[in-house]
Design a protein around this motif. Sequence first.
Motif, PDB file in Angstrom:
ATOM      1  N   GLY A 174       6.239  -0.653  13.806  1.00  8.95           N
ATOM      2  CA  GLY A 174       7.148  -0.112  12.797  1.00  8.95           C
ATOM      3  C   GLY A 174       6.368   0.567  11.693  1.00  8.95           C
ATOM      4  N   GLY A 175       7.063   0.898  10.632  1.00  9.15           N
ATOM      5  CA  GLY A 175       6.395   1.556   9.518  1.00  9.15           C
ATOM      6  C   GLY A 175       7.289   1.709   8.317  1.00  9.15           C
ATOM      7  N   TRP A 176       6.683   2.205   7.258  1.00 10.68           N
ATOM      8  CA  TRP A 176       7.387   2.383   5.988  1.00 10.68           C
ATOM      9  C   TRP A 176       6.974   3.700   5.345  1.00 10.68           C
ATOM     10  CZ3 TRP A 176       5.082  -1.941   7.800  1.00 10.68           C
ATOM     11  CH2 TRP A 176       5.892  -3.073   7.993  1.00 10.68           C
ATOM     12  N   ASN A 177       7.848   4.217   4.491  1.00 10.89           N
ATOM     13  CA  ASN A 177       7.513   5.397   3.705  1.00 10.89           C
ATOM     14  C   ASN A 177       8.414   5.420   2.482  1.00 10.89           C
ATOM     15  OD1 ASN A 177       6.263   7.732   2.924  1.00 10.89           O
ATOM     16  ND2 ASN A 177       7.091   9.021   4.562  1.00 10.89           N
ATOM     17  N   LEU A 178       7.955   6.100   1.433  1.00  7.89           N
ATOM     18  CA  LEU A 178       8.792   6.286   0.258  1.00  7.89           C
ATOM     19  C   LEU A 178       9.976   7.159   0.654  1.00  7.89           C
ATOM     20  CD1 LEU A 178       5.994   6.961  -2.380  1.00  7.89           C
ATOM     21  CD2 LEU A 178       7.168   4.803  -1.912  1.00  7.89           C
ATOM     22  N   TYR A 179      11.186   6.676   0.410  1.00  7.35           N
ATOM     23  CA  TYR A 179      12.389   7.398   0.838  1.00  7.35           C
ATOM     24  C   TYR A 179      12.886   8.345  -0.254  1.00  7.35           C
ATOM     25  CZ  TYR A 179      17.059   8.247   2.716  1.00  7.35           C
ATOM     26  OH  TYR A 179      18.194   8.846   3.189  1.00  7.35           O
ATOM     27  N   ARG A 180      13.188   7.811  -1.405  1.00  8.12           N
ATOM     28  CA  ARG A 180      13.524   8.633  -2.576  1.00  8.12           C
ATOM     29  C   ARG A 180      12.407   8.404  -3.601  1.00  8.12           C
ATOM     30  NH1 ARG A 180      18.979  10.390  -2.313  1.00  8.12           N
ATOM     31  NH2 ARG A 180      20.291   9.126  -0.937  1.00  8.12           N
ATOM     32  N   PRO A 181      11.417   9.268  -3.640  1.00 10.57           N
ATOM     33  CA  PRO A 181      10.290   9.053  -4.561  1.00 10.57           C
ATOM     34  C   PRO A 181      10.723   8.905  -6.012  1.00 10.57           C
ATOM     35  CG  PRO A 181       9.777  10.788  -2.981  1.00 10.57           C
ATOM     36  CD  PRO A 181      11.223  10.464  -2.798  1.00 10.57           C
ATOM     37  N   GLU A 182      11.818   9.550  -6.378  1.00 14.05           N
ATOM     38  CA  GLU A 182      12.285   9.451  -7.765  1.00 14.05           C
ATOM     39  C   GLU A 182      12.862   8.079  -8.085  1.00 14.05           C
ATOM     40  OE1 GLU A 182      15.827  11.188  -5.417  1.00 14.05           O
ATOM     41  OE2 GLU A 182      13.620  11.209  -5.369  1.00 14.05           O
ATOM     42  N   ALA A 183      13.056   7.226  -7.064  1.00 11.65           N
ATOM     43  CA  ALA A 183      13.657   5.903  -7.271  1.00 11.65           C
ATOM     44  C   ALA A 183      12.632   4.846  -7.645  1.00 11.65           C
ATOM     45  CB  ALA A 183      14.419   5.473  -6.027  1.00 11.65           C
ATOM     46  N   MET A 184      11.367   5.223  -7.855  1.00 10.64           N
ATOM     47  CA  MET A 184      10.351   4.239  -8.239  1.00 10.64           C
ATOM     48  C   MET A 184       9.287   4.885  -9.107  1.00 10.64           C
ATOM     49  SD  MET A 184       7.738   1.962  -5.940  1.00 10.64           S
ATOM     50  CE  MET A 184       6.566   3.298  -5.817  1.00 10.64           C
ATOM     51  N   LYS A 221       5.406   3.860 -10.770  1.00 14.12           N
ATOM     52  CA  LYS A 221       4.278   2.928 -10.819  1.00 14.12           C
ATOM     53  C   LYS A 221       3.651   2.993 -12.184  1.00 14.12           C
ATOM     54  CE  LYS A 221       0.242   3.848  -8.836  1.00 14.12           C
ATOM     55  NZ  LYS A 221      -0.841   3.981  -7.816  1.00 14.12           N
ATOM     56  N   ILE A 222       3.426   1.834 -12.793  1.00 16.52           N
ATOM     57  CA  ILE A 222       2.740   1.748 -14.065  1.00 16.52           C
ATOM     58  C   ILE A 222       1.339   1.186 -13.817  1.00 16.52           C
ATOM     59  CG2 ILE A 222       2.739   0.726 -16.383  1.00 16.52           C
ATOM     60  CD1 ILE A 222       5.795   0.391 -16.078  1.00 16.52           C
ATOM     61  N   GLY A 265       0.810  -1.212   0.000  1.00 19.86           N
ATOM     62  CA  GLY A 265       0.000   0.000   0.000  1.00 19.86           C
ATOM     63  C   GLY A 265       0.842   1.259   0.000  1.00 19.86           C
ATOM     64  N   VAL A 266       1.976   1.236   0.699  1.00 21.35           N
ATOM     65  CA  VAL A 266       2.880   2.388   0.698  1.00 21.35           C
ATOM     66  C   VAL A 266       3.467   2.598  -0.696  1.00 21.35           C
ATOM     67  CG1 VAL A 266       5.034   3.312   1.634  1.00 21.35           C
ATOM     68  CG2 VAL A 266       3.412   2.160   3.144  1.00 21.35           C
ATOM     69  N   LEU A 267       3.925   1.529  -1.335  1.00 23.23           N
ATOM     70  CA  LEU A 267       4.451   1.638  -2.700  1.00 23.23           C
ATOM     71  C   LEU A 267       3.383   2.169  -3.650  1.00 23.23           C
ATOM     72  CD1 LEU A 267       6.459  -1.716  -2.991  1.00 23.23           C
ATOM     73  CD2 LEU A 267       7.404   0.578  -2.726  1.00 23.23           C
ATOM     74  N   ASP A 268       2.162   1.720  -3.447  1.00 22.38           N
ATOM     75  CA  ASP A 268       1.082   2.106  -4.350  1.00 22.38           C
ATOM     76  C   ASP A 268       0.682   3.572  -4.192  1.00 22.38           C
ATOM     77  OD1 ASP A 268      -0.503   1.040  -6.426  1.00 22.38           O
ATOM     78  OD2 ASP A 268      -2.249   0.926  -5.127  1.00 22.38           O
ATOM     79  N   SER A 269       1.162   4.223  -3.133  1.00 19.72           N
ATOM     80  CA  SER A 269       0.782   5.616  -2.875  1.00 19.72           C
ATOM     81  C   SER A 269       1.632   6.621  -3.651  1.00 19.72           C
ATOM     82  CB  SER A 269       0.893   5.919  -1.377  1.00 19.72           C
ATOM     83  OG  SER A 269       2.254   5.919  -0.953  1.00 19.72           O
ATOM     84  N   THR A 270       2.623   6.162  -4.389  1.00 18.78           N
ATOM     85  CA  THR A 270       3.500   7.085  -5.117  1.00 18.78           C
ATOM     86  C   THR A 270       2.715   7.922  -6.117  1.00 18.78           C
ATOM     87  OG1 THR A 270       5.470   7.248  -6.523  1.00 18.78           O
ATOM     88  CG2 THR A 270       4.016   5.370  -6.889  1.00 18.78           C
ATOM     89  N   THR A 271       3.234   9.133  -6.371  1.00 17.52           N
ATOM     90  CA  THR A 271       2.624  10.019  -7.371  1.00 17.52           C
ATOM     91  C   THR A 271       3.361   9.951  -8.705  1.00 17.52           C
ATOM     92  OG1 THR A 271       3.949  11.886  -6.562  1.00 17.52           O
ATOM     93  CG2 THR A 271       1.752  11.584  -5.608  1.00 17.52           C
TER      94      THR A 271
END
Length: 321
Positions: free
Chosen positions: A300-310, A312-313, A154-160
């Motif tokens: 614990g938790g997760w977040n996008l660290y370097r958004p430019e590094a991923m 989503k298609i 879900g965190v990965l899927d939140s990228t813009t």
Amino acid sequence: MADYIVNSFTNSGQTIKTPAVPSETYAQGDPSKAYDTLVQRAYDRYVEFALRSQVLFRSYADKRPVQQAMPGYAVTFSLYNDLAAATTPLDELTDVEAAAMDDVDTVSVILKEYGNAVVNTRYSVEHAFADIQPAIANILAYNMADSLDKVVAGVLDSTTQVIDAGGPMDGEEIRKAVAKLRGDNVIPRNGTLYTTLMHPDVAFDLRNAVGPQTFEDIRKYGGPENHILQQVIGVYGGTEVIETPRSPITGPGDATDVYSTFVLGKQALAEATAVEARSVLGPVVDRLQRFRPLGWHFIGGWNLYRPEAMWKITSTSSIAG
């Protein structure tokens, strides 16, 4: 002999299922057969687990705290910014002006609490035809890994950073994502290769796409391995492609479903933990020690660290639903 199960009675609030009363005959309905009550249904005491997908999204959280200062409800990471390139020649008689350092960028990971538990009863342990205690531990362990992996997805899927295929994927989208990653100086994950995580339904369309630079066209002139016959993708478009049914799907379960495919390099995702995922034996507090809790717990938790590094298609699939 009748081949069905009936609910016979309850005990400790749980329904106990027992075989129905034996029929009058036990072999092909022949009334001449004797010993009907001696012939009963047999059970295989080995009980199979449900089909499970491989847990993998959490393994791509490759940024973690290095020098965490103290415990807290969140962990904040900081990133330096480089100076602008100095391309103007210096004047021999003039001192240079001091450049202002940019402030650091920050990324915060909020620590949240996750967990689950079941209560095993002494009655079920004593009456089950299979050893259920190891099975409960196994099911809880998978539930722990499965649950946390879905949170990460879900965190990965939140990228813009999104590339919309506008229909089924044909491969151009992966090549475009790789070009963007390289243009942003993103470090590949495996040598010169980035990683693509896609649903098998999307992979089907990628393999079936026709035209120049499509999967099938490229494999005609590839190496000795026959990926077409093996129905695997391997390396494509500058990425190592991994098929996983865990890739997020949005929709009602028909041809309008939208699939998320992730193309990522290093440090796309950050993880911070206060309490690592672990099994927990709950206290037995009832007077007869009949109820035995077992569960798992994680903070614990997760977040996008370097958004430019991923990237989503988003795409549909010709075999959705």
